[in-house]
Design a protein around this motif. Structure first.
Motif, PDB file in Angstrom:
ATOM      1  N   GLU A 110       0.889  -1.162   0.000  1.00 50.27           N
ATOM      2  CA  GLU A 110       0.000   0.000   0.000  1.00 50.27           C
ATOM      3  C   GLU A 110       0.926   1.210   0.000  1.00 50.27           C
ATOM      4  N   PHE A 111       0.700   2.094  -0.959  1.00 49.47           N
ATOM      5  CA  PHE A 111       1.614   3.213  -1.183  1.00 49.47           C
ATOM      6  C   PHE A 111       0.822   4.510  -1.299  1.00 49.47           C
ATOM      7  N   LYS A 112       1.346   5.567  -0.678  1.00 50.81           N
ATOM      8  CA  LYS A 112       0.723   6.887  -0.785  1.00 50.81           C
ATOM      9  C   LYS A 112       1.818   7.940  -0.728  1.00 50.81           C
ATOM     10  N   ALA A 113       1.856   8.783  -1.757  1.00 49.13           N
ATOM     11  CA  ALA A 113       2.807   9.898  -1.781  1.00 49.13           C
ATOM     12  C   ALA A 113       2.022  11.196  -1.633  1.00 49.13           C
ATOM     13  N   ARG A 114       2.443  12.010  -0.686  1.00 51.49           N
ATOM     14  CA  ARG A 114       1.832  13.325  -0.460  1.00 51.49           C
ATOM     15  C   ARG A 114       2.866  14.389  -0.813  1.00 51.49           C
ATOM     16  N   GLU A 115       2.396  15.626  -0.968  1.00 51.48           N
ATOM     17  CA  GLU A 115       3.320  16.738  -1.191  1.00 51.48           C
ATOM     18  C   GLU A 115       4.227  16.880   0.027  1.00 51.48           C
ATOM     19  N   PRO A 116       5.455  17.238  -0.048  1.00 51.13           N
ATOM     20  CA  PRO A 116       6.212  17.697  -1.205  1.00 51.13           C
ATOM     21  C   PRO A 116       6.899  16.571  -1.976  1.00 51.13           C
ATOM     22  N   LEU A 117       6.694  15.311  -1.589  1.00 51.42           N
ATOM     23  CA  LEU A 117       7.390  14.210  -2.257  1.00 51.42           C
ATOM     24  C   LEU A 117       6.569  13.568  -3.370  1.00 51.42           C
ATOM     25  N   LYS A 118       5.404  14.112  -3.655  1.00 52.15           N
ATOM     26  CA  LYS A 118       4.476  13.479  -4.583  1.00 52.15           C
ATOM     27  C   LYS A 118       5.074  13.190  -5.958  1.00 52.15           C
ATOM     28  N   GLY A 119       5.893  14.008  -6.507  1.00 47.86           N
ATOM     29  CA  GLY A 119       6.496  13.730  -7.808  1.00 47.86           C
ATOM     30  C   GLY A 119       7.808  12.973  -7.711  1.00 47.86           C
ATOM     31  N   THR A 120       8.437  13.020  -6.546  1.00 47.72           N
ATOM     32  CA  THR A 120       9.756  12.427  -6.331  1.00 47.72           C
ATOM     33  C   THR A 120       9.675  10.963  -5.920  1.00 47.72           C
ATOM     34  N   LEU A 121       8.789  10.675  -4.996  1.00 47.31           N
ATOM     35  CA  LEU A 121       8.616   9.313  -4.480  1.00 47.31           C
ATOM     36  C   LEU A 121       7.554   8.620  -5.319  1.00 47.31           C
ATOM     37  N   THR A 122       7.973   7.633  -6.094  1.00 45.56           N
ATOM     38  CA  THR A 122       7.038   6.932  -6.980  1.00 45.56           C
ATOM     39  C   THR A 122       6.860   5.487  -6.530  1.00 45.56           C
ATOM     40  N   GLU A 123       5.777   4.894  -6.973  1.00 43.20           N
ATOM     41  CA  GLU A 123       5.536   3.498  -6.628  1.00 43.20           C
ATOM     42  C   GLU A 123       6.617   2.598  -7.219  1.00 43.20           C
ATOM     43  N   ASP A 124       7.099   2.909  -8.405  1.00 37.88           N
ATOM     44  CA  ASP A 124       8.174   2.116  -9.019  1.00 37.88           C
ATOM     45  C   ASP A 124       9.443   2.166  -8.162  1.00 37.88           C
ATOM     46  N   LEU A 125       9.775   3.343  -7.648  1.00 42.86           N
ATOM     47  CA  LEU A 125      10.948   3.494  -6.782  1.00 42.86           C
ATOM     48  C   LEU A 125      10.781   2.647  -5.513  1.00 42.86           C
ATOM     49  N   VAL A 126       9.584   2.669  -4.936  1.00 43.32           N
ATOM     50  CA  VAL A 126       9.310   1.889  -3.721  1.00 43.32           C
ATOM     51  C   VAL A 126       9.382   0.394  -4.020  1.00 43.32           C
ATOM     52  N   ARG A 127       8.785  -0.021  -5.119  1.00 42.53           N
ATOM     53  CA  ARG A 127       8.832  -1.443  -5.494  1.00 42.53           C
ATOM     54  C   ARG A 127      10.274  -1.916  -5.694  1.00 42.53           C
ATOM     55  N   SER A 128      11.087  -1.095  -6.312  1.00 41.80           N
ATOM     56  CA  SER A 128      12.495  -1.428  -6.522  1.00 41.80           C
ATOM     57  C   SER A 128      13.232  -1.548  -5.190  1.00 41.80           C
ATOM     58  N   ALA A 129      12.971  -0.610  -4.277  1.00 42.72           N
ATOM     59  CA  ALA A 129      13.613  -0.650  -2.953  1.00 42.72           C
ATOM     60  C   ALA A 129      13.173  -1.887  -2.180  1.00 42.72           C
ATOM     61  N   LEU A 130      11.902  -2.252  -2.280  1.00 37.46           N
ATOM     62  CA  LEU A 130      11.406  -3.457  -1.599  1.00 37.46           C
ATOM     63  C   LEU A 130      12.055  -4.711  -2.188  1.00 37.46           C
ATOM     64  N   ALA A 131      12.194  -4.766  -3.497  1.00 38.91           N
ATOM     65  CA  ALA A 131      12.853  -5.913  -4.134  1.00 38.91           C
ATOM     66  C   ALA A 131      14.300  -6.019  -3.679  1.00 38.91           C
ATOM     67  N   SER A 132      14.991  -4.877  -3.568  1.00 38.79           N
ATOM     68  CA  SER A 132      16.381  -4.873  -3.083  1.00 38.79           C
ATOM     69  C   SER A 132      16.474  -5.397  -1.654  1.00 38.79           C
ATOM     70  N   ALA A 133      15.435  -5.154  -0.862  1.00 41.33           N
ATOM     71  CA  ALA A 133      15.421  -5.617   0.532  1.00 41.33           C
ATOM     72  C   ALA A 133      14.949  -7.063   0.653  1.00 41.33           C
ATOM     73  N   GLY A 134      14.590  -7.683  -0.478  1.00 42.07           N
ATOM     74  CA  GLY A 134      14.179  -9.083  -0.457  1.00 42.07           C
ATOM     75  C   GLY A 134      12.701  -9.309  -0.186  1.00 42.07           C
ATOM     76  N   VAL A 135      11.895  -8.265  -0.242  1.00 39.93           N
ATOM     77  CA  VAL A 135      10.453  -8.402  -0.035  1.00 39.93           C
ATOM     78  C   VAL A 135       9.813  -8.923  -1.315  1.00 39.93           C
ATOM     79  N   ILE A 136       8.948  -9.919  -1.178  1.00 44.08           N
ATOM     80  CA  ILE A 136       8.241 -10.496  -2.315  1.00 44.08           C
ATOM     81  C   ILE A 136       6.833  -9.905  -2.324  1.00 44.08           C
ATOM     82  N   LEU A 137       6.565  -9.071  -3.325  1.00 45.42           N
ATOM     83  CA  LEU A 137       5.251  -8.436  -3.404  1.00 45.42           C
ATOM     84  C   LEU A 137       4.250  -9.391  -4.038  1.00 45.42           C
ATOM     85  N   VAL A 138       3.073  -9.466  -3.422  1.00 49.35           N
ATOM     86  CA  VAL A 138       2.013 -10.355  -3.891  1.00 49.35           C
ATOM     87  C   VAL A 138       0.758  -9.530  -4.149  1.00 49.35           C
ATOM     88  N   GLY A 139      -0.206 -10.154  -4.799  1.00 48.25           N
ATOM     89  CA  GLY A 139      -1.469  -9.485  -5.095  1.00 48.25           C
ATOM     90  C   GLY A 139      -2.385  -9.444  -3.880  1.00 48.25           C
TER      91      GLY A 139
END
Length: 179
Positions: A110-139
């Motif tokens: 579950e992801f939510k970006a608010r101002e001032p990070l709304k354009g900087t923090l993206t779901e793709d960036l978060v997903r990549s960081a989670l994958a780097s940490a070894g988290v397996i995202l599921v539906g």
């Protein structure tokens, strides 16, 4: 990391909980949050953030213990309660996730970006960081555990656990038995 420690990387102050109100119910939600938190920690402070309906709890107590406290009452005006297990500036997100020891965790995001990070923090960036940490995202259908990543001011807060009902439309993330 001891359960009462909150991993903070680059953020000046990390709340122990973040709670949101149902639309138009800010005042009553604040009252419910204060009543619930003060029952466990009389020294805690509940502050409104700069975002409508979003509150932060500053306390010396364990975030997950505070979150479980919300299961003891039926809340009519609170929408979500998140125990903050880490907070970081966006460039340290991968480091924060790795520091939580989540490798192998199967969870839905579950992801939510608010101002001032709304354009900087993206779901793709978060997903990549989670994958780097070894988290397996599921539906949605597969995961009982939720990892919640959202921005609050210039920091990113991280929470995870199993969703539990704390009222008619209230959900709290509590420690998972599978973690």
């Amino acid at each position: 990391m001891p359960p009462e420690a909150v991993l903070s990387l680059g953020c000046s102050e990390c709340p122990r909980l973040v709670a949101t109100s149902l639309p138009g119910r800010d005042y009553w939600a604040l009252e419910e949050i204060m009543d619930t938190v003060v029952a466990r920690d009389p020294a805690a402070k509940v502050k409104a953030t700069g975002y409508r309906g979003v509150f932060e709890v500053l306390s010396g107590q364990d975030p997950q213990g505070l979150a479980v406290q919300f299961l003891m009452y039926n809340h009519a005006f609170i929408a979500r309660v998140l125990p903050v297990l880490a907070c970081a500036i966006p460039v340290k997100l991968k480091e924060a996730l790795s520091g939580l020891g989540l490798s192998g965790l199967r969870a839905r995001l579950e992801f939510k970006a608010r101002e001032p990070l709304k354009g900087t923090l993206t779901e793709d960036l978060v997903r990549s960081a989670l994958a780097s940490a070894g988290v397996i995202l599921v539906g949605r259908r597969e995961g009982g555990v939720i990892i919640d990543v959202e921005s609050l001011g210039k920091c990113v807060i991280i929470s995870f656990g199993e969703p539990r009902s704390c009222g008619p439309r209230c959900t709290v993330l509590v420690p998972s038995r599978s973690l």
